[in-house]
Design an enzyme around this catalytic site. Structure first.
Site, PDB file in Angstrom:
ATOM      1  N   PRO A  94      -5.859  -7.299  12.712  1.00 48.65           N
ATOM      2  CA  PRO A  94      -5.541  -6.495  11.527  1.00 48.65           C
ATOM      3  C   PRO A  94      -4.045  -6.346  11.331  1.00 48.65           C
ATOM      4  O   PRO A  94      -3.273  -6.342  12.295  1.00 48.65           O
ATOM      5  CB  PRO A  94      -6.187  -5.132  11.838  1.00 48.65           C
ATOM      6  CG  PRO A  94      -6.229  -5.068  13.332  1.00 48.65           C
ATOM      7  CD  PRO A  94      -6.457  -6.482  13.792  1.00 48.65           C
ATOM      8  N   ASP A  95      -3.626  -6.240  10.054  1.00 46.77           N
ATOM      9  CA  ASP A  95      -2.237  -5.896   9.810  1.00 46.77           C
ATOM     10  C   ASP A  95      -2.073  -4.390  10.006  1.00 46.77           C
ATOM     11  O   ASP A  95      -2.988  -3.706  10.453  1.00 46.77           O
ATOM     12  CB  ASP A  95      -1.773  -6.358   8.430  1.00 46.77           C
ATOM     13  CG  ASP A  95      -2.504  -5.654   7.283  1.00 46.77           C
ATOM     14  OD1 ASP A  95      -3.250  -4.689   7.553  1.00 46.77           O
ATOM     15  OD2 ASP A  95      -2.336  -6.068   6.131  1.00 46.77           O
ATOM     16  N   PHE A  96      -0.925  -3.863   9.666  1.00 48.00           N
ATOM     17  CA  PHE A  96      -0.672  -2.455   9.958  1.00 48.00           C
ATOM     18  C   PHE A  96      -1.014  -1.533   8.795  1.00 48.00           C
ATOM     19  O   PHE A  96      -1.611  -0.477   8.996  1.00 48.00           O
ATOM     20  CB  PHE A  96       0.808  -2.258  10.341  1.00 48.00           C
ATOM     21  CG  PHE A  96       1.123  -2.769  11.706  1.00 48.00           C
ATOM     22  CD1 PHE A  96       1.100  -1.925  12.807  1.00 48.00           C
ATOM     23  CD2 PHE A  96       1.431  -4.102  11.923  1.00 48.00           C
ATOM     24  CE1 PHE A  96       1.387  -2.392  14.087  1.00 48.00           C
ATOM     25  CE2 PHE A  96       1.718  -4.580  13.184  1.00 48.00           C
ATOM     26  CZ  PHE A  96       1.697  -3.726  14.265  1.00 48.00           C
ATOM     27  N   ARG A  97      -0.667  -1.930   7.574  1.00 47.61           N
ATOM     28  CA  ARG A  97      -0.652  -0.948   6.497  1.00 47.61           C
ATOM     29  C   ARG A  97      -1.707  -1.128   5.409  1.00 47.61           C
ATOM     30  O   ARG A  97      -1.752  -0.334   4.478  1.00 47.61           O
ATOM     31  CB  ARG A  97       0.741  -0.934   5.845  1.00 47.61           C
ATOM     32  CG  ARG A  97       1.803  -0.383   6.788  1.00 47.61           C
ATOM     33  CD  ARG A  97       3.185  -0.409   6.161  1.00 47.61           C
ATOM     34  NE  ARG A  97       4.141   0.287   7.001  1.00 47.61           N
ATOM     35  CZ  ARG A  97       4.737  -0.238   8.066  1.00 47.61           C
ATOM     36  NH1 ARG A  97       4.453  -1.480   8.420  1.00 47.61           N
ATOM     37  NH2 ARG A  97       5.590   0.462   8.782  1.00 47.61           N
ATOM     38  N   ASN A 168       5.647 -10.176  14.803  1.00 53.57           N
ATOM     39  CA  ASN A 168       4.354 -10.095  15.486  1.00 53.57           C
ATOM     40  C   ASN A 168       4.502 -10.122  17.006  1.00 53.57           C
ATOM     41  O   ASN A 168       5.418 -10.742  17.546  1.00 53.57           O
ATOM     42  CB  ASN A 168       3.448 -11.237  15.027  1.00 53.57           C
ATOM     43  CG  ASN A 168       3.186 -11.167  13.538  1.00 53.57           C
ATOM     44  OD1 ASN A 168       3.237 -10.099  12.941  1.00 53.57           O
ATOM     45  ND2 ASN A 168       2.912 -12.306  12.919  1.00 53.57           N
ATOM     46  N   ASP A 170       1.578 -10.910  18.809  1.00 58.43           N
ATOM     47  CA  ASP A 170       0.328 -11.556  19.232  1.00 58.43           C
ATOM     48  C   ASP A 170       0.549 -12.899  19.923  1.00 58.43           C
ATOM     49  O   ASP A 170      -0.411 -13.505  20.415  1.00 58.43           O
ATOM     50  CB  ASP A 170      -0.614 -11.725  18.044  1.00 58.43           C
ATOM     51  CG  ASP A 170       0.028 -12.441  16.853  1.00 58.43           C
ATOM     52  OD1 ASP A 170       0.799 -13.397  17.072  1.00 58.43           O
ATOM     53  OD2 ASP A 170      -0.235 -12.039  15.706  1.00 58.43           O
ATOM     54  N   HIS A 187      10.215  -8.054  17.388  1.00 58.37           N
ATOM     55  CA  HIS A 187       9.616  -6.815  17.870  1.00 58.37           C
ATOM     56  C   HIS A 187       9.027  -6.967  19.266  1.00 58.37           C
ATOM     57  O   HIS A 187       8.160  -6.205  19.672  1.00 58.37           O
ATOM     58  CB  HIS A 187       8.576  -6.314  16.871  1.00 58.37           C
ATOM     59  CG  HIS A 187       9.188  -5.875  15.575  1.00 58.37           C
ATOM     60  ND1 HIS A 187       8.451  -5.556  14.457  1.00 58.37           N
ATOM     61  CD2 HIS A 187      10.491  -5.691  15.213  1.00 58.37           C
ATOM     62  CE1 HIS A 187       9.270  -5.201  13.474  1.00 58.37           C
ATOM     63  NE2 HIS A 187      10.502  -5.291  13.905  1.00 58.37           N
TER      64      HIS A 187
END
Length: 387
Positions: A94-97, A168, A170, A187
């Site tokens: 999933p993305d964040f927003r 990302n 991941d 990040h």
């Protein structure tokens, strides 16, 4: 890529993993970068507004087709990609927003005071359990790279990719074939972990952290008993020093900036879009337009100041679609679609084969129970001889 031998050698000598030790240098780099971004933005803004330096229009058309023709012309030799969570959603991450489906919208089960707390360093130090529970769900190695990831890999294979800057954690860029020198994990990464104590900072491997996470143990440092955290950047922590040092070398030489799957809401990552030369085209592949800043916000150095729609637009292109669909459409215009589809098929089959082999080995190990050696009992009236 058009770099001198000395510069290439210096880049190759840079560490592939973030330098979390150089905090003072990191802070100064970040401050300097922020100041540079504000000055660049103001210089570009006033020169365009006042007509002091007419911009060179590189694209013959502000469309995906125009960008494709630019690449095919041979004039585009240094492409930088900026990517966010949107390039991994089709992999099942999933993305964040996104309302309803985004990560922040589905964290109620962790009883957080607010969604972002799960990535706040101060909250983590007091309550690490929610983060490690989430890490079990999203841990690298459970997902396959997407079409978009492999499109970036193709840019590398064709000698066009200068660097990929990713928000990302991941690691799917690495799984798709990008190596340390190709990638800035702005990040952070799960590849390494460190003790959170500034007086210790002992490093741990990805395998060590994975074992702790999936055994549901809270990872503790065996040297000082403090928490150990994957080297992903939490709110309240500095970005890796390499992010700042490398962007200063990369962005002035960028011929095309491709932005995919990011809302461009997190600084200082979002400000990178303003660091390319004034004539450099910027292509956004996303579900919605982003990076457009209001005048007042632009003066403060926030937002990318991208211009897709005004009568002064001359280099920014927005292709609104999923990242995978956009990359397939782009690849078709470039004559690469068949090659991209074959790459995805081949790499996914290889991942499936490796996963199947691992499962078979685990099944075999669990079924092979070693036979216990039966100890003969001594006959009545006789004692065992000890040798």
């Amino acid at each position: 890529m058009s770099e001198s031998g000395d510069q290439t050698k210096r880049e190759e000598e840079e560490p592939d993993t973030p330098d979390f030790e150089a905090e003072s240098d990191d802070s100064s780099d970040e401050g300097e970068a922020s100041g540079d971004s504000e000055m660049d933005f103001l210089r570009n803004l006033f020169s365009r507004t006042l007509g002091l330096s007419p911009e060179e229009k590189v694209l013959d058309d502000l469309s995906l087709e125009g960008v494709a023709r630019y690449i095919q012309s041979g004039k585009c030799k240094n492409i930088i990609c900026m990517v966010g969570a949107g390039i991994s959603t089709s992999a099942g991450i999933p993305d964040f927003r996104s309302p309803g489906t985004g990560l922040y919208a589905n964290l109620q089960k962790y009883n957080l005071p607010y969604p972002e707390a799960i990535f706040q360093i101060d909250y983590f130090k007091k309550h690490p359990e929610p983060f490690f529970a989430l890490a079990r769900e999203l841990y690298p190695g459970q997902f396959k790279p997407t079409v978009c990831h492999y499109f970036i890999r193709m840019l590398k294979d064709k000698g066009l990719l200068r660097r990929c800057y990713s928000q990302n954690i991941d690691t799917l860029e690495r799984v798709a074939g990008l190596e340390g020198e190709d990638l800035i994990e702005a990040h952070g990464t799960f590849h390494t972990s460190h003790c959170v104590s500034l007086f210790c900072r002992k490093e741990y491997t990805m395998d060590w952290m994975k074992e702790k996470i999936f055994s549901e143990d809270i990872p503790k440092c065996d040297a000082c008993n403090n928490l150990v955290k994957p080297d992903i950047v939490f709110f309240g922590e500095n970005l890796p020093a390499r992010f700042f040092t490398t962007m200063k070398k990369d962005f002035p030489h960028c011929d095309l900036l491709i932005i995919m799957g990011t809302s461009l809401q997190v600084q200082p990552f979002a400000s990178l879009v303003s660091r390319v030369p004034n004539s450099c085209p910027r292509l956004l592949i996303n579900m919605e337009k982003t990076g457009q800043s209001e005048f007042g916000m632009g003066l403060l150095g926030f937002g990318g100041g991208m211009d897709f729609d005004s009568d002064k637009a001359y280099r920014d292109v927005a292709h609104l679609s999923t990242c995978d669909d956009g990359c397939l459409a782009f690849a078709e215009l470039l004559g690469w679609k068949g090659e991209l589809e074959e790459l995805v098929k081949r790499e996914h089959a290889l991942i499936d084969s490796k996963d199947s082999k691992k499962k078979d080995e685990k099944t075999k190990q669990s079924s092979e129970t070693p036979e216990k050696t039966k100890v003969a009992e001594p006959e009545a009236g006789k004692s065992e001889k000890t040798e």
